[in-house]
Enzyme design. Sequence first.
Site, PDB file in Angstrom:
ATOM      1  N   GLY A   1     -11.006   2.293  18.849  1.00  0.00           N
ATOM      2  CA  GLY A   1     -11.272   0.859  18.805  1.00  0.00           C
ATOM      3  C   GLY A   1     -10.470   0.140  17.722  1.00  0.00           C
TER       4      GLY A   1
ATOM      5  CG  ASN B   1      -2.198  -0.821   0.916  1.00  0.00           C
ATOM      6  OD1 ASN B   1      -3.056  -0.412   0.129  1.00  0.00           O
ATOM      7  ND2 ASN B   1      -2.283  -2.007   1.519  1.00  0.00           N
TER       8      ASN B   1
ATOM      9  CD  GLU C   1      -5.811  -3.980   1.186  1.00  0.00           C
ATOM     10  OE1 GLU C   1      -4.864  -3.361   1.706  1.00  0.00           O
ATOM     11  OE2 GLU C   1      -6.088  -5.161   1.493  1.00  0.00           O
TER      12      GLU C   1
ATOM     13  CG  HIS D   1      -9.942  -4.181   8.195  1.00  0.00           C
ATOM     14  ND1 HIS D   1      -9.074  -4.754   9.097  1.00  0.00           N
ATOM     15  CD2 HIS D   1     -10.986  -5.031   8.078  1.00  0.00           C
ATOM     16  CE1 HIS D   1      -9.589  -5.898   9.518  1.00  0.00           C
ATOM     17  NE2 HIS D   1     -10.744  -6.089   8.910  1.00  0.00           N
TER      18      HIS D   1
END
Length: 220
Positions: free
Chosen positions: A146, A17, A177, A112
Site C-alpha cells: 500500500g 536522507n 528524519e 515518510h
Amino acid sequence: MTDKLRLGILASGGGTNLQSIIDHCAANSLDAEIVTVISNNPDAGALARASNAGIPAQIINHRDFSTRDEFDRTVVSALQSAQVELVVLAGFMRIITDTFVTAFPNRIINIHPALLPAFPGLNVQRKAIEYGVRFSGCTVHLVDGGVDTGPIIMQAVVPVLTDDNEDTLAARILVQEHKIYPRVIQLFAENRVKVTGRHVYIDPAPQAASGVLVNPALDD
Ligand code: GRF
C-alpha cells in the site's frame, strides 16, 4: 568483525536522507555500507551525492518502461546483482508493486514526513498545517503493497508552530528524519527488528520513550 549490512538506496530527489546515511557510514556509526544508489530521476540531486561519496549509482528511468511491473523487475534485478540486503527508500517517488515487495520480504523500509497513519501520500506537511494538527513528525516503516501503510518501526514527533508554513515544518521534520533513519538501519544491522503481523519489535527492547508531549504547553 561482522560483515556490514549491504544497503541499496532508492531516491528520486535532493537526497538529504541519503546524505545523512552516507555521513553516518563514513563516521563508522553504522554497521552498514551503501552498495548501490538507484534513481528513477536522471536529475536527482541524490545521484551527485552518491558520486561525491564514490558510491556506484544507476539511473533506472521509469519512463523507459511501459508498466510498473517491468520497471520494478529491473530495479529488483539491479538490487539483487548488488547483493543488497536492505532496501532503503529515501524520497523515492514511485509506488512499488508486489513484484518488488515479495522479492525483499520485510527488507524494504521507507521514511515518510508525517505521523502515520495520519497524512499518507504527498504534500503532507502542507496537509498537516491545513488540518491544524499540533504535532506532526516522521515515520520509518516497512513497505507493503500500500501507500505508506506498512508496519511502523520508529516515529519522531515534531510540534507544529503557530507561524509554521510547509517549508519551515518540512525543514524541522527533516532534522529528525536524518536522526531516526540511520538509527533504524543500525537496528537492522544488529538484526534486532522482528515483525509479527502489523507489529514491529526491537529485540532486545530499548528503553521505552517516556515523554508526554503537549502543544501548546500547559503552563506559560
Ligand atoms: C523526505 O521528506 C522523506 O520523508 C520523503 O521524501 C523526502 C525526501 O527528502 N519520503 P530527501 O530527498 O531525502 O532530501
